[in-house]
Scaffold this motif. Sequence first.
Motif, PDB file in Angstrom:
ATOM      1  N   MET A 112      73.987  31.378  78.553  1.00 45.29           N
ATOM      2  CA  MET A 112      74.745  31.030  79.766  1.00 45.29           C
ATOM      3  C   MET A 112      74.042  29.934  80.546  1.00 45.29           C
ATOM      4  O   MET A 112      74.664  29.019  81.068  1.00 45.29           O
ATOM      5  CB  MET A 112      74.901  32.264  80.649  1.00 45.29           C
TER       6      MET A 112
ATOM      7  N   GLY B 239      74.217  26.607  78.770  1.00 41.17           N
ATOM      8  CA  GLY B 239      75.626  26.274  78.617  1.00 41.17           C
ATOM      9  C   GLY B 239      76.258  25.652  79.851  1.00 41.17           C
ATOM     10  O   GLY B 239      77.383  25.161  79.789  1.00 41.17           O
ATOM     11  N   GLY B 240      75.536  25.644  80.970  1.00 42.61           N
ATOM     12  CA  GLY B 240      76.024  24.976  82.158  1.00 42.61           C
ATOM     13  C   GLY B 240      75.797  23.481  82.147  1.00 42.61           C
ATOM     14  O   GLY B 240      76.255  22.774  83.046  1.00 42.61           O
TER      15      GLY B 240
ATOM     16  N   VAL C  50      77.513  23.542  75.093  1.00 40.42           N
ATOM     17  CA  VAL C  50      78.488  24.630  75.045  1.00 40.42           C
ATOM     18  C   VAL C  50      77.787  25.891  74.561  1.00 40.42           C
ATOM     19  O   VAL C  50      77.089  25.871  73.548  1.00 40.42           O
ATOM     20  CB  VAL C  50      79.658  24.295  74.099  1.00 40.42           C
ATOM     21  N   SER C  51      77.963  26.982  75.291  1.00 37.26           N
ATOM     22  CA  SER C  51      77.458  28.285  74.863  1.00 37.26           C
ATOM     23  C   SER C  51      78.548  29.015  74.087  1.00 37.26           C
ATOM     24  O   SER C  51      79.628  29.272  74.623  1.00 37.26           O
ATOM     25  CB  SER C  51      77.051  29.135  76.080  1.00 37.26           C
TER      26      SER C  51
ATOM     27  N   CYS D 262      85.698  33.593  79.919  1.00 42.33           N
ATOM     28  CA  CYS D 262      86.571  32.984  80.930  1.00 42.33           C
ATOM     29  C   CYS D 262      87.493  34.022  81.555  1.00 42.33           C
ATOM     30  O   CYS D 262      88.136  33.760  82.571  1.00 42.33           O
ATOM     31  CB  CYS D 262      87.389  31.853  80.316  1.00 42.33           C
TER      32      CYS D 262
ATOM     33  N   SER E  40      80.194  26.532  86.453  1.00 39.79           N
ATOM     34  CA  SER E  40      81.172  26.116  85.441  1.00 39.79           C
ATOM     35  C   SER E  40      81.610  27.321  84.622  1.00 39.79           C
ATOM     36  O   SER E  40      80.886  28.314  84.521  1.00 39.79           O
ATOM     37  CB  SER E  40      80.573  25.043  84.521  1.00 39.79           C
TER      38      SER E  40
ATOM     39  N   ARG F 181      82.394  29.243  81.235  1.00 39.46           N
ATOM     40  CA  ARG F 181      81.962  29.247  79.845  1.00 39.46           C
ATOM     41  C   ARG F 181      82.968  30.029  79.008  1.00 39.46           C
ATOM     42  O   ARG F 181      83.748  30.811  79.532  1.00 39.46           O
ATOM     43  CB  ARG F 181      80.563  29.842  79.725  1.00 39.46           C
ATOM     44  N   HIS F 182      82.899  29.819  77.705  1.00 34.96           N
ATOM     45  CA  HIS F 182      83.821  30.486  76.786  1.00 34.96           C
ATOM     46  C   HIS F 182      82.998  31.132  75.676  1.00 34.96           C
ATOM     47  O   HIS F 182      82.908  30.634  74.564  1.00 34.96           O
ATOM     48  CB  HIS F 182      84.840  29.490  76.242  1.00 34.96           C
ATOM     49  N   MET F 183      82.397  32.272  76.035  1.00 36.79           N
ATOM     50  CA  MET F 183      81.449  32.946  75.153  1.00 36.79           C
ATOM     51  C   MET F 183      82.073  34.173  74.503  1.00 36.79           C
ATOM     52  O   MET F 183      82.853  34.893  75.123  1.00 36.79           O
ATOM     53  CB  MET F 183      80.200  33.341  75.947  1.00 36.79           C
TER      54      MET F 183
ATOM     55  N   ARG G 209      78.000  38.073  81.185  1.00 40.25           N
ATOM     56  CA  ARG G 209      78.787  36.851  80.997  1.00 40.25           C
ATOM     57  C   ARG G 209      80.023  36.813  81.898  1.00 40.25           C
ATOM     58  O   ARG G 209      80.618  35.754  82.096  1.00 40.25           O
ATOM     59  CB  ARG G 209      79.204  36.691  79.534  1.00 40.25           C
TER      60      ARG G 209
END
Length: 291
Positions: free
Chosen positions: A1, A4-5, A10-11, A30, A240, A242-244, A251
């Motif tokens: 995370m 990934g910011g 990208v995480s 998300c 931001s 993230r899409h983990m 998360r």
Amino acid sequence: MFVGGHSQAVSLGEVNFLGKAIALQEACSCGLSVCECSVWSRVYGKLADRIGFDIRVRPYAFRLWDALAWNGVDKSRQTSAYTLMVYLRKVWLETRLLSGNLLPLLPSQREALVNKVILYDIVARQRCVKLLIDSSKNAREAVELHRLLPGNMKVVLLVRDGRGVFLSRRKSGISQRESLRGWMNYYRRSLSLLEKRINAEDLLILRYEDLAANPKKFGRTLCAFAGVEFEQNILELGASVRHMVNGNDTRFGADNGICLDERWKSELLGDDLDYFVKSGGEELNRCLGYR
């Protein structure tokens, strides 16, 4: 995370669980399901062009590296027979390493590595980034990917004082033996394997406590290692979206920020502390840089 910011990163999360996440309609970080998330949907579309089918229809047909779930288990997939096969493939990998790689990877393992590289390529192109963070946490896979992607694959081993890990698991109702065994097995295996098989310039061992105590310094170290410029906004986890895939509930709570948790210093007492010390926890802690 945290990494990934970065605008160039990208995480992915624990992406080896992508098939399970799709099959069980689990949530992307998300907030939408991984099937409904527009970012992942674009990836699925490009992936279908490459492999000839939509993994939302056949989630396990796109083979990734073996991963056994402890939470959110797909019992139709993770049967006793499947678990046995994962164990046997793990034994093959151990034998391969002991033989100095004289034994080949199994076809399923080669397929998993190729598929992972395909997935990396599609995500990087779709998101227009130069850095991907895969939190799948499998040291054996990391070694094989490092061999497959020389110059493009770096490994970060994040460690935490075992006393903190042990207390956290005990407070969750897990037995002393299981609370200690998982942590010890993972780090004994990973530390030895990564230090022997990963080039020194491609391996970074960092402590959770240092991240929590000085995120800015930690972030500069990580960015320099990854070959990107440090950006102040990585210090704000909620700055931001993230899409983990998979992972713990942190998360979904990025706005909570980074907090140092050292409750073990006052709460790990008596029989639990004695068990940790006498069962090898203190010795491994020293190997990880703790006193």
